[in-house]
Design a protein around this motif. Sequence first.
Motif, mmCIF file in Angstrom:
data_model
loop_
_atom_site.group_PDB
_atom_site.id
_atom_site.type_symbol
_atom_site.label_atom_id
_atom_site.label_comp_id
_atom_site.label_asym_id
_atom_site.label_seq_id
_atom_site.Cartn_x
_atom_site.Cartn_y
_atom_site.Cartn_z
ATOM 1 N N UNK A 162 1.142 -1.344 -0.014
ATOM 2 C CA UNK A 162 -0.147 -0.126 0.053
ATOM 3 C C UNK A 162 0.963 1.422 0.024
ATOM 4 N N UNK A 163 1.926 1.471 0.850
ATOM 5 C CA UNK A 163 2.492 2.388 0.905
ATOM 6 C C UNK A 163 3.548 2.489 -0.543
ATOM 7 N N UNK A 164 4.001 1.109 -0.966
ATOM 8 C CA UNK A 164 5.086 1.182 -2.308
ATOM 9 C C UNK A 164 3.958 1.856 -3.292
ATOM 10 N N UNK A 165 2.629 1.637 -3.411
ATOM 11 C CA UNK A 165 1.694 2.083 -4.374
ATOM 12 C C UNK A 165 1.678 3.646 -4.432
ATOM 13 N N UNK A 166 1.690 4.289 -3.194
ATOM 14 C CA UNK A 166 1.441 5.719 -3.114
ATOM 15 C C UNK A 166 2.863 6.344 -3.693
ATOM 16 N N UNK A 179 5.978 9.089 -8.019
ATOM 17 C CA UNK A 179 6.889 8.904 -8.590
ATOM 18 C C UNK A 179 6.639 8.969 -10.269
ATOM 19 N N UNK A 180 5.532 8.389 -10.506
ATOM 20 C CA UNK A 180 5.177 8.177 -12.004
ATOM 21 C C UNK A 180 4.532 9.505 -12.486
ATOM 22 N N UNK A 226 13.583 8.921 -13.450
ATOM 23 C CA UNK A 226 13.874 7.381 -14.072
ATOM 24 C C UNK A 226 15.434 7.144 -13.632
ATOM 25 N N UNK A 227 16.276 8.095 -14.264
ATOM 26 C CA UNK A 227 17.642 7.846 -13.928
ATOM 27 C C UNK A 227 18.091 7.718 -12.655
ATOM 28 N N UNK A 275 -5.134 12.101 -9.218
ATOM 29 C CA UNK A 275 -3.496 12.372 -9.810
ATOM 30 C C UNK A 275 -3.156 11.218 -10.679
ATOM 31 N N UNK A 276 -3.812 10.004 -10.566
ATOM 32 C CA UNK A 276 -3.583 8.855 -11.466
ATOM 33 C C UNK A 276 -4.209 9.054 -12.614
ATOM 34 N N UNK A 277 -5.123 9.737 -12.837
ATOM 35 C CA UNK A 277 -5.919 9.768 -14.090
ATOM 36 C C UNK A 277 -5.304 11.120 -14.857
#
Length: 262
Positions: A36-40, A45-46, A60-61, A221-223
Motif C-alpha cells: 500500500x505504501x509502495x503504491x502511493x 514518482x510516475x 527514472x535515471x 492524480x492517477x487519471x
Amino acid sequence: MSDLIEGYLGKTVERKKSRVPAKLDYVQSATGLFLGLFMWGHMLLVSSILISKDFMYSVTKFLEASFIIEGGSPILVSIAAFVIFVVFITHAALGMRKLPGNFKQYQVMKAHANNMGHEDTKLWFIQAFTGFAMFFLGSVHLYIIMTHSAEIGPYASADRVWSEWMWPLYILLLLAVEFHGTIGLYRLAVKWGWFDGDDPRATRKKLKAWKKSLTWFFLILGFATLAAYMKIGYENAQAGKVGERYVPTAKVMQLDNTGRLA
C-alpha cells in the motif's frame, strides 16, 4: 505427523490452538502495508510527468542509480520489480485464504453482509473484488516492467500506454489499486488499533474521512498522470516518433560546432 494433525484439527499435538493462522494473518498485514505504501510512492514518482518530461527523465535515471553508475542501470529496476512481484504474489496467496470457496459460501457471506448493513463488511467485499482483479492486472504490469525496464521514460512509457494499447489495462488497474489500497490500509489501522487513542469510535470516523480523501486524491492524480502519458503517446504517433527515446533538454542544448549533439 504433528503437522498433519494440526492441519486437520487446527490444534497442535499438545491440544493447543494452532498459531499458524495468526502468523499468516500477520504476514498478510505486513505485506499489505508494504504494498500500500509502495503504491502511493510509486504513484507520486510516475506523476512526475505532470511537472515536466525532464523531471520524469531525471526520476527514472535516479531509480537506475545514475548517481553511482554512469548512465544508470535498468537492471536495478528489474530487480526491484521482481521483489515487488514476490511480495505481491505472497500477499495475494494469503488473501485468497479468506475468499469464499464456492458460490454457496459467497451467498451466505453476501446475505450476512446485507442483513447487518455494516459499512466495513461491504468494504471487505470491494477489497476482495479489487484484489482478485489486481492479481491479473498487476501481474501483467509487473511482468512488463521486469522484462522491459530499459523502456521507461517520458517517450517510452507514453508509447507503451498509447501505441501499445496499454491504457485500458492501466485504467482498470488504477481503479483496482486505489480502492483496494486505501480500503486495505484503513482496515489495517482499525484491525491493529494503530490510532485508537482514547476514543476508537471517533478515530474510526476520522480514518474513514482520510480514506475517502486519499482515494479521491490518488484517483485524480492517477487519471491526470495517465492522461498526460496518453497525450504524449498520441503526439508521438502523429509525428511518427514512436520508438524514439527522450533526450533531456540539457543534452539538446549541448551542441557542438557542427550543430550535432555533443
